[in-house]
Scaffold this active site. Structure first.
Site, PDB file in Angstrom:
ATOM      1  N   LYS A 241       0.810  -1.228   0.000  1.00 52.93           N
ATOM      2  CA  LYS A 241       0.000   0.000   0.000  1.00 52.93           C
ATOM      3  C   LYS A 241       0.839   1.273   0.000  1.00 52.93           C
ATOM      4  O   LYS A 241       0.448   2.261  -0.623  1.00 52.93           O
ATOM      5  CB  LYS A 241      -1.014  -0.002   1.151  1.00 52.93           C
ATOM      6  CG  LYS A 241      -0.482  -0.174   2.548  1.00 52.93           C
ATOM      7  CD  LYS A 241      -1.630  -0.263   3.546  1.00 52.93           C
ATOM      8  CE  LYS A 241      -1.120  -0.518   4.964  1.00 52.93           C
ATOM      9  NZ  LYS A 241      -0.577  -1.875   5.123  1.00 52.93           N
TER      10      LYS A 241
ATOM     11  N   ASN B  17      -1.724   6.890   6.704  1.00 57.83           N
ATOM     12  CA  ASN B  17      -0.816   5.960   7.373  1.00 57.83           C
ATOM     13  C   ASN B  17       0.618   6.119   6.885  1.00 57.83           C
ATOM     14  O   ASN B  17       1.504   5.400   7.309  1.00 57.83           O
ATOM     15  CB  ASN B  17      -1.305   4.524   7.113  1.00 57.83           C
ATOM     16  CG  ASN B  17      -0.672   3.518   8.051  1.00 57.83           C
ATOM     17  OD1 ASN B  17      -0.630   3.715   9.259  1.00 57.83           O
ATOM     18  ND2 ASN B  17      -0.156   2.430   7.492  1.00 57.83           N
TER      19      ASN B  17
ATOM     20  N   HIS C 128      -1.560  -8.778  11.918  1.00 60.27           N
ATOM     21  CA  HIS C 128      -2.200  -8.221  13.121  1.00 60.27           C
ATOM     22  C   HIS C 128      -3.153  -9.229  13.777  1.00 60.27           C
ATOM     23  O   HIS C 128      -4.196  -8.842  14.323  1.00 60.27           O
ATOM     24  CB  HIS C 128      -2.952  -6.925  12.789  1.00 60.27           C
ATOM     25  CG  HIS C 128      -2.090  -5.888  12.138  1.00 60.27           C
ATOM     26  ND1 HIS C 128      -1.015  -5.325  12.781  1.00 60.27           N
ATOM     27  CD2 HIS C 128      -2.139  -5.333  10.892  1.00 60.27           C
ATOM     28  CE1 HIS C 128      -0.439  -4.443  11.955  1.00 60.27           C
ATOM     29  NE2 HIS C 128      -1.097  -4.449  10.817  1.00 60.27           N
TER      30      HIS C 128
END
Length: 439
Positions: free
Chosen positions: A116, A139, A184
């Site tokens: 990303k 981010n 995660h």
């Protein structure tokens, strides 16, 4: 735009993002208080002394007295104190939600387990090369709210699953989930919960750009994109054409560029380029800008970056490979003349490493495992060695190197067990690589 004047708003978490929230809300004449669970939070010295600050824990009373809580993406909404506030009717949002309520120009939104940052930066360069003022953040780089201070024509946001958990008003011109692989898992109950957080990016977007090779990136019925396009090596709107041994980036029947004309290398980066082209075209960025950026964008540091070359040996820094999927992407379609010396290890964040097994069990691949989860990784291949540190691993492999070999740091793990960040890990790898000249 929403009126925050006179509202009691608690910002959780300082740092760059928290401070951008404080600046935004105080300018809107809200009554702001700040909580940070760290005893000495980063950025505390930059906070105006008139703003109340509670450190070291979550102040439940402050949370319950709030009209709204702006939560750091690093803190889960499942946290007991946040759940108590939600049950009492307190609104909980993130900084991206505040941004989306204010942004008056088109937004391109990008998420995914891997790639990303590269796609976000590449799309930004495409827009700039086409003559647009582009604000890149989220981010990556600048907090989204800080972008509102400039008169941009277009916003390009990298968004994490954590940020998307508390974002409800995003209406992207074009949005993508590049891929979904395990990451995660210490925060989410399972892969599907993680995926659903990612899929929030498609809500109310005009064009959803999906990965035709990854069904987990496709919209569910509850998303509502106006149209959908796909990218993949084959059988997609944006695809790779192979002709006379050369590969070309294609948009349906339109030739965009030969892959050997772009600076990004590797199959995974060809997929990133296709996704970027799809997003840029969906947002109306001129093809001239798209072509210029593809020819000139060198990629980002620590993302499959050639760190050093000496004596015919390539040292490649892919320290940003902080999960299994990213390392899988780096290894898929990788061709080298000699042996691959692969450095693996760090904090696996509860991930399942088994997907790597079939990729690394090859005669020409030798693994050097280190860090918190090094022992788990070393079990995947009979050609693995276990070390305490990356430096010890490199000291061992260095004398065995021959022309045509590659040393690849693509750890499949986060760095925080032994390094301050993945950047610091990559910098240390580069330093050690350059020692090869003297030895």
């Amino acid at each position: 735009m929403k009126d925050y004047q006179g509202k009691n708003i608690t910002v959780i978490g300082l740092g760059k993002t928290g401070l951008s929230c404080v600046d935004f809300l105080t300018a809107k004449k809200a009554n702001v208080r700040v909580i940070d669970t760290r005893k000495i939070p980063a950025g505390a010295e930059q906070l105006d002394k008139s703003i109340p600050l509670h450190t070291g824990s979550l102040n439940q009373q402050w949370l319950l007295e709030s009209d709204m809580i702006v939560i750091s993406p690093g803190l889960s909404v499942k946290t007991a104190e946040i759940q108590t506030a939600l049950s009492a009717g307190v609104e909980v949002v993130g900084d991206i939600e505040l941004f989306c309520r204010e942004a008056a120009k088109p937004v391109i939104a990008i998420t995914g387990s891997n790639g990303k940052s590269t796609v976000t930066a590449l799309v930004t360069e495409m827009g700039k090369a086409a003559g647009l003022s582009v604000g890149m953040g989220g981010n990556i780089g600048i907090p989204a709210l800080s972008l509102l201070n400039e008169n941009h024509d277009l916003y390009v946001l990298e968004l994490s699953s954590f940020q998307l958990e508390t974002t409800y008003s995003l209406k992207a011109t074009a949005a993508t989930v590049l891929n979904v692989t395990e990451d995660h898992m210490n925060r989410y109950a399972d892969l599907e919960e993680y995926r659903q957080a990612k899929l929030n990016i498609y809500h109310h977007c005009q064009t959803a750009v999906i990965n035709g090779e990854d069904p987990l990136t496709k919209e569910d019925d509850k998303q509502s994109a106006q149209q959908q396009v796909s990218f993949a090596e084959n059988n997609a709107d944006y695809w790779l054409k192979t002709e006379n041994g050369k590969k070309y980036l294609m948009a349906k029947d339109e030739l965009i560029l030969a892959c050997d004309e772009i600076k990004l290398t590797g199959r995974h980066n060809h997929m990133n380029a296709l996704a970027a082209i799809a997003l840029a075209q969906a947002a109306g960025i001129k093809n001239s800008g798209i072509l210029t950026a593809l020819r000139t964008f060198p990629g980002l540091a620590h993302r499959f970056q050639l760190a050093h070359m000496a004596n015919g040996v390539r040292w490649v820094n892919d320290s940003k490979a902080t999960n299994v999927g990213s390392t899988v992407a780096a290894l898929t379609g990788l061709h080298i003349e000699g042996k691959l010396h692969l450095l693996l290890g760090g904090d696996g964040k509860g991930a399942d490493f088994s997907e790597l097994e079939k990729l690394i069990n090859k005669p020409e691949i030798f693994c050097y495992c280190f860090g918190q989860d090094g022992a788990h990784l070393a079990k995947l291949s009979s050609q693995s060695q276990l070390f305490n540190t990356m430096e010890q691993a490199i000291e061992t492999l260095r004398p065995t190197l021959k022309p045509g070999d590659m040393v690849l740091l693509s750890p499949a793990c986060a760095s925080l067990d032994q390094f301050a960040s993945f950047e610091k890990r990559g910098e240390e790898f580069t330093r050690l690589a350059k020692l090869s000249v003297a030895q």
